[in-house]
Design a protein around this motif. Structure first.
Motif, PDB file in Angstrom:
ATOM      1  N   HIS A 368       6.164   5.752  -1.845  1.00 10.04           N
ATOM      2  CA  HIS A 368       5.798   4.372  -1.540  1.00 10.04           C
ATOM      3  C   HIS A 368       6.989   3.618  -0.933  1.00 10.04           C
ATOM      4  CE1 HIS A 368       3.327   5.856  -4.846  1.00 10.04           C
ATOM      5  NE2 HIS A 368       2.368   5.051  -4.451  1.00 10.04           N
ATOM      6  N   LEU A 369       8.159   3.795  -1.548  1.00  9.21           N
ATOM      7  CA  LEU A 369       9.333   3.065  -1.093  1.00  9.21           C
ATOM      8  C   LEU A 369       9.832   3.598   0.243  1.00  9.21           C
ATOM      9  CD1 LEU A 369      11.226   2.676  -4.499  1.00  9.21           C
ATOM     10  CD2 LEU A 369       9.667   1.076  -3.388  1.00  9.21           C
ATOM     11  N   ARG A 370       9.700   4.901   0.463  1.00 10.40           N
ATOM     12  CA  ARG A 370      10.116   5.456   1.751  1.00 10.40           C
ATOM     13  C   ARG A 370       9.240   4.954   2.892  1.00 10.40           C
ATOM     14  NH1 ARG A 370      10.880  10.574  -1.039  1.00 10.40           N
ATOM     15  NH2 ARG A 370       8.745  11.139  -0.427  1.00 10.40           N
ATOM     16  N   ALA A 371       7.962   4.702   2.598  1.00 11.86           N
ATOM     17  CA  ALA A 371       7.019   4.331   3.648  1.00 11.86           C
ATOM     18  C   ALA A 371       6.937   2.831   3.894  1.00 11.86           C
ATOM     19  CB  ALA A 371       5.623   4.863   3.297  1.00 11.86           C
ATOM     20  N   MET A 372       7.535   2.000   3.025  1.00 11.69           N
ATOM     21  CA  MET A 372       7.308   0.559   3.171  1.00 11.69           C
ATOM     22  C   MET A 372       8.101  -0.007   4.347  1.00 11.69           C
ATOM     23  SD  MET A 372       9.260  -1.263  -0.037  1.00 11.69           S
ATOM     24  CE  MET A 372      11.034  -1.311  -0.212  1.00 11.69           C
ATOM     25  N   ASP A 373       7.499  -0.985   5.017  1.00 10.59           N
ATOM     26  CA  ASP A 373       8.133  -1.644   6.149  1.00 10.59           C
ATOM     27  C   ASP A 373       9.176  -2.664   5.689  1.00 10.59           C
ATOM     28  OD1 ASP A 373       6.553  -0.227   7.954  1.00 10.59           O
ATOM     29  OD2 ASP A 373       4.947  -1.720   7.864  1.00 10.59           O
ATOM     30  N   ALA A 374       8.932  -3.282   4.544  1.00 13.07           N
ATOM     31  CA  ALA A 374       9.838  -4.314   4.052  1.00 13.07           C
ATOM     32  C   ALA A 374      11.122  -3.700   3.486  1.00 13.07           C
ATOM     33  CB  ALA A 374       9.143  -5.148   2.981  1.00 13.07           C
ATOM     34  N   TRP A 427      -0.711  -1.123  -0.424  1.00 10.88           N
ATOM     35  CA  TRP A 427      -1.505  -0.697  -1.575  1.00 10.88           C
ATOM     36  C   TRP A 427      -2.727   0.135  -1.178  1.00 10.88           C
ATOM     37  CZ3 TRP A 427      -2.378  -3.830  -6.615  1.00 10.88           C
ATOM     38  CH2 TRP A 427      -1.152  -4.045  -7.246  1.00 10.88           C
ATOM     39  N   THR A 428      -3.084   0.185   0.081  1.00 10.13           N
ATOM     40  CA  THR A 428      -4.265   0.962   0.470  1.00 10.13           C
ATOM     41  C   THR A 428      -3.943   2.424   0.743  1.00 10.13           C
ATOM     42  OG1 THR A 428      -4.059   0.500   2.846  1.00 10.13           O
ATOM     43  CG2 THR A 428      -5.294  -1.090   1.518  1.00 10.13           C
ATOM     44  N   THR A 429      -2.657   2.755   0.872  1.00 10.78           N
ATOM     45  CA  THR A 429      -2.266   4.112   1.234  1.00 10.78           C
ATOM     46  C   THR A 429      -2.429   5.063   0.052  1.00 10.78           C
ATOM     47  OG1 THR A 429      -0.679   3.268   2.845  1.00 10.78           O
ATOM     48  CG2 THR A 429      -0.390   5.548   2.114  1.00 10.78           C
ATOM     49  N   VAL A 430      -2.953   6.257   0.324  1.00 14.36           N
ATOM     50  CA  VAL A 430      -3.044   7.320  -0.680  1.00 14.36           C
ATOM     51  C   VAL A 430      -1.932   8.322  -0.393  1.00 14.36           C
ATOM     52  CG1 VAL A 430      -4.433   9.199  -1.605  1.00 14.36           C
ATOM     53  CG2 VAL A 430      -5.526   7.039  -0.968  1.00 14.36           C
ATOM     54  N   GLU A 443      -3.358   1.739  -7.390  1.00  5.93           N
ATOM     55  CA  GLU A 443      -3.369   0.623  -6.439  1.00  5.93           C
ATOM     56  C   GLU A 443      -4.398   0.827  -5.321  1.00  5.93           C
ATOM     57  OE1 GLU A 443       0.510   0.613  -8.577  1.00  5.93           O
ATOM     58  OE2 GLU A 443      -0.655   2.134  -7.525  1.00  5.93           O
ATOM     59  N   PRO A 444      -4.429   1.970  -4.623  1.00  9.64           N
ATOM     60  CA  PRO A 444      -5.456   2.127  -3.586  1.00  9.64           C
ATOM     61  C   PRO A 444      -6.874   2.141  -4.147  1.00  9.64           C
ATOM     62  CG  PRO A 444      -4.198   4.157  -3.860  1.00  9.64           C
ATOM     63  CD  PRO A 444      -3.483   3.096  -4.618  1.00  9.64           C
ATOM     64  N   TRP A 445      -7.049   2.637  -5.383  1.00 17.15           N
ATOM     65  CA  TRP A 445      -8.377   2.596  -6.007  1.00 17.15           C
ATOM     66  C   TRP A 445      -8.774   1.151  -6.312  1.00 17.15           C
ATOM     67  CZ3 TRP A 445      -9.242   2.145 -11.679  1.00 17.15           C
ATOM     68  CH2 TRP A 445     -10.602   2.180 -12.002  1.00 17.15           C
ATOM     69  N   TYR A 446      -7.831   0.377  -6.842  1.00 19.45           N
ATOM     70  CA  TYR A 446      -8.113  -1.031  -7.111  1.00 19.45           C
ATOM     71  C   TYR A 446      -8.503  -1.747  -5.827  1.00 19.45           C
ATOM     72  CZ  TYR A 446      -7.269  -5.945  -8.170  1.00 19.45           C
ATOM     73  OH  TYR A 446      -7.403  -7.313  -8.295  1.00 19.45           O
ATOM     74  N   GLU A 447      -7.801  -1.494  -4.733  1.00 19.72           N
ATOM     75  CA  GLU A 447      -8.121  -2.113  -3.454  1.00 19.72           C
ATOM     76  C   GLU A 447      -9.520  -1.723  -2.985  1.00 19.72           C
ATOM     77  OE1 GLU A 447      -5.551  -4.322  -1.384  1.00 19.72           O
ATOM     78  OE2 GLU A 447      -5.864  -4.516  -3.543  1.00 19.72           O
ATOM     79  N   PHE A 448      -9.922  -0.493  -3.236  1.00 14.61           N
ATOM     80  CA  PHE A 448     -11.283  -0.063  -2.897  1.00 14.61           C
ATOM     81  C   PHE A 448     -12.317  -0.875  -3.672  1.00 14.61           C
ATOM     82  CE2 PHE A 448     -14.786   2.771  -4.353  1.00 14.61           C
ATOM     83  CZ  PHE A 448     -15.488   2.849  -3.155  1.00 14.61           C
ATOM     84  N   LEU A 449     -12.095  -1.059  -4.959  1.00 14.03           N
ATOM     85  CA  LEU A 449     -13.039  -1.822  -5.777  1.00 14.03           C
ATOM     86  C   LEU A 449     -13.114  -3.284  -5.340  1.00 14.03           C
ATOM     87  CD1 LEU A 449     -12.204  -0.417  -9.337  1.00 14.03           C
ATOM     88  CD2 LEU A 449     -14.226   0.092  -7.943  1.00 14.03           C
ATOM     89  N   PRO A 454     -11.978   0.591   2.371  1.00 14.96           N
ATOM     90  CA  PRO A 454     -13.233   1.343   2.464  1.00 14.96           C
ATOM     91  C   PRO A 454     -13.068   2.846   2.658  1.00 14.96           C
ATOM     92  CG  PRO A 454     -12.840   0.070   4.470  1.00 14.96           C
ATOM     93  CD  PRO A 454     -11.829  -0.397   3.465  1.00 14.96           C
ATOM     94  N   GLY A 455     -11.979   3.284   3.235  1.00 16.04           N
ATOM     95  CA  GLY A 455     -11.788   4.721   3.450  1.00 16.04           C
ATOM     96  C   GLY A 455     -11.195   5.455   2.274  1.00 16.04           C
TER      97      GLY A 455
END
Length: 632
Positions: A368-374, A427-430, A443-449, A454-455
């Motif tokens: 997660h930290l490696r992929a974040m833009d911030a 938070w949407t990334t798996v 986090e991505p599951w929570y965002e889906f709910l 949607p994906g």
């Protein structure tokens, strides 16, 4: 001749599936792949009676009480896979491995009367997940019911571990042999293992010891430090022992005996009272019940408490396990305040930090930290000692999400939204990652709910398939001699190679997070029972996707990919504790339910969207199965 009685109203799917949903096909593919994977693991690592191939032994040395959990953990989620719809022979296989490992550990002197002789509940909770899963999967088994009662009785009033006058467990290490003061059966000594080095020193106020290295290099100093640890941390109660309430909760669910529920409420209630008037729940109580009795008045410093080694991970998990057990058995949601406090206490101290500022227990967040833009993201302190709060990292998402899932209250959702707003990563990334607890995608599951991802179903299922495939490849290329197995230093080897993955299936089919690894019970929002197979789980060819779990509205899609008609019972709650009021198939009329079950008929090649209204925990929880055979 026998027939099957099925409770609740019957609904019928009438809509043809047309093009099969990709998520449904991936779900059935995942079940099929795991059916092969667990057999490969069993063939490679276990013997005929189910025990693990291991020629070394436990119970020796300064850390000689450790290791029991590591023998059960490789199979921790196998009963869960069966409950979700895994192959029929997975249940007897899981039972065989549990029995074989129990015999193996008894021979090494680590168990007494089938239960660990005495160790901390951070680890005992891990080791008991397999047993809890078996009880949920096969609640009518008389031996499991007998053992569940025996194990719980070690902790009830009259048992060896609990002092009912002061409402404490008598030592941090406890079990079937009663309280075991200190941390080993040998001379006090610390460090037991150099693997503890990243977590630093356990004690405050020891001015003559300022570094871990001093203890590792000086045996006499290590013995003196060990004696101080035994005196301060090796007696009385510690908050991580709240996980022991799982034994009594499990016994209640199997037997219905009120004394188990009463003890859970009493013991969890004692910790609630220790929180009263404090900003942070304390992690210790002496034998008199007083907080700080052996720690110079400190509310922190217990074994597996706020200071050492893991802080929030152990305190947050234990309070959530204990609070949810008490709320489940009593119906009193106020117990959940005990679980809210640790999360809110560290969140008040949260800071925006860069990846380089991450402390211990942060491996899960590397992708997660490696992929974040911030440059920075919200981190919270995990631990507290005389210097204050320290050891910052990303808050483990499983804790706030599991709390919200259990309560479904706005205050718990608001906490998650605050964490989301402070996060510098998507938070949407798996991320395809897997550590032993097989969680980490909350986090991505929570965002889906919430309708913002949607994906997610397809991405999560592909990730689970990749994780399973990675484990299979590792098993096939494992250099460890299969006739000898790992040595005492390698007993995490098996759990690192367990190819069974259930997090994706729990989230998507039941609308639930992965079980809390340090002793939690499986709190599933929905469960299924195969009417034709007369067993738990989705029937063959059937897939399920839970899209909405709001308190007043649950939406689940059911798809029959095959040509054979299937029937299943939909159950509200792991333990039939929720009460369905109505059930609606697609846009048809809502049918009255008035209980935890409804039945759905799925002709071949059909799908249906169920909309359910329910009251959470409106009924008496039980493990009793709804599908029964009766004489006809």
């Amino acid at each position: 001749m026998t027939a099957v009685t099925v409770p609740g109203p019957r609904l019928r799917a009438t809509r043809s599936i047309g093009a099969a949903p990709r998520w449904a096909m991936l779900q059935r593919e995942l079940l099929a792949h795991q059916d092969k994977a667990w057999r490969l693991f069993a063939d490679r690592y276990t013997e005929g009676d189910g025990r693990l191939v291991f020629r070394d032994r436990l119970g020796v040395g300064p850390d000689g009480r450790d290791g029991v959990d590591d023998f059960y953990e490789p199979f921790f989620n196998w009963p869960t896979l069966y409950i979700l719809g895994g192959s029929a022979d997975l249940l007897p296989a899981a039972r065989r491995h549990w029995s074989g490992v129990t015999a193996q550990l008894t021979e090494m002197g680590m168990l007494q009367d089938g239960l660990e002789r005495g160790y901390d509940w951070f680890h005992q909770g891990e080791g008991l997940l397999l047993f809890y899963g078996l009880c949920l999967a096969d609640p009518d088994d008389p031996q499991l019911r007998q053992l569940a009662a025996r194990f719980a009785n070690f902790y009830l009033p009259g048992g060896p571990n609990y002092d009912p006058e002061h409402r404490v467990l008598r030592a941090p290490h406890n079990g079937s042999a009663g309280p075991r003061p200190g941390f080993s059966d040998e001379e006090p000594y610390f460090p037991w293992s150099l693997a503890l080095h990243p977590y630093g020193l356990p004690l405050d106020g020891m001015d003559d010891v300022t570094s871990f290295g001093q203890l590792a290099a000086d045996p006499e100093r290590a013995r003196s430090y060990g004696r101080a640890m035994w005196d301060r941390m090796g007696r009385g109660d510690t908050i991580v022992s709240l996980a022991a309430t799982g034994l009594a909760t499990n016994a209640f669910l199997l037997s219905g005996e009120q004394r188990y529920a009463d003890w859970v409420a009493e013991y969890v209630g004692a910790w609630r009272e220790r929180l009263d008037g404090r900003d942070v729940v304390p992690d210790n109580a002496g034998l008199s019940g007083a907080v700080g009795e052996y720690l110079g008045g400190r509310w922190y410093g217990a074994h597996y408490g706020w200071s050492w080694p893991h802080g929030l991970s152990s305190v947050g998990s234990a309070t959530l396990v204990g609070a949810s057990n008490a709320a489940l058995l009593t119906g009193d949601a106020a117990f959940l305040d005990l679980a809210r406090n640790p999360l809110d206490a560290v969140l008040r101290q949260g800071e925006q930090r860069g990846a380089e500022g991450r402390g211990t227990l942060g491996k899960r967040w590397d992708p997660h930290l490696r992929a974040m833009d911030a440059d920075r993201t919200l981190m919270v302190p995990q631990r507290h000692n005389d210097s204050g709060w320290f050891d910052f990292t990303v808050m483990p998402g499983q804790l706030p999400v599991s709390l919200w899932h259990f309560s479904r209250e706005s205050q718990d959702q608001e906490r998650i939204e605050r964490l989301r707003a402070g996060a510098g990563w998507d938070w949407t990334t798996v991320h395809t990652q897997r550590i032993k607890d097989e969680a980490g995608h909350e986090e991505p599951w929570y965002e889906f709910l919430q309708g913002r991802n949607p994906g997610f179903p397809e991405r999560m299922l592909r990730s689970a398939l990749d994780s399973c495939a990675e484990r299979v490849e590792a098993i096939e290329n494992d250099p460890v001699d299969p006739a000898v197995g790992p040595d005492i230093l390698g007993i995490h080897h098996w759990q690192n190679l367990n190819p069974v993955v259930t997090e994706a299936l729990l989230q998507l089919t039941t609308g639930s997070p992965q079980v809390l690894y340090n002793g939690g019970l499986a709190h599933m929002h929905l469960r299924y029972h195969d009417v034709g197979g007369r067993r738990p789980g989705l029937p063959p060819d059937v897939a399920a996707l839970v899209r909405d779990i709001r308190p007043d509205r649950t939406v689940v899609e059911l798809v029959n990919l095959g040509s054979t008609a299937r029937s299943l019972v939909v159950q509200a709650g792991s333990f039939a504790e929720h009460v369905m009021h109505t059930a609606q198939a697609d846009d048809g009329p809502a049918q009255d339910v008035g209980g935890p079950y409804c039945c759905v008929e799925l002709p071949g090649g059909t799908q249906v969207r169920l909309t359910l209204t329910m009251t959470l925990r409106g009924g008496r929880p039980t493990c009793e199965a709804p599908v029964r055979e009766v004489a006809r």
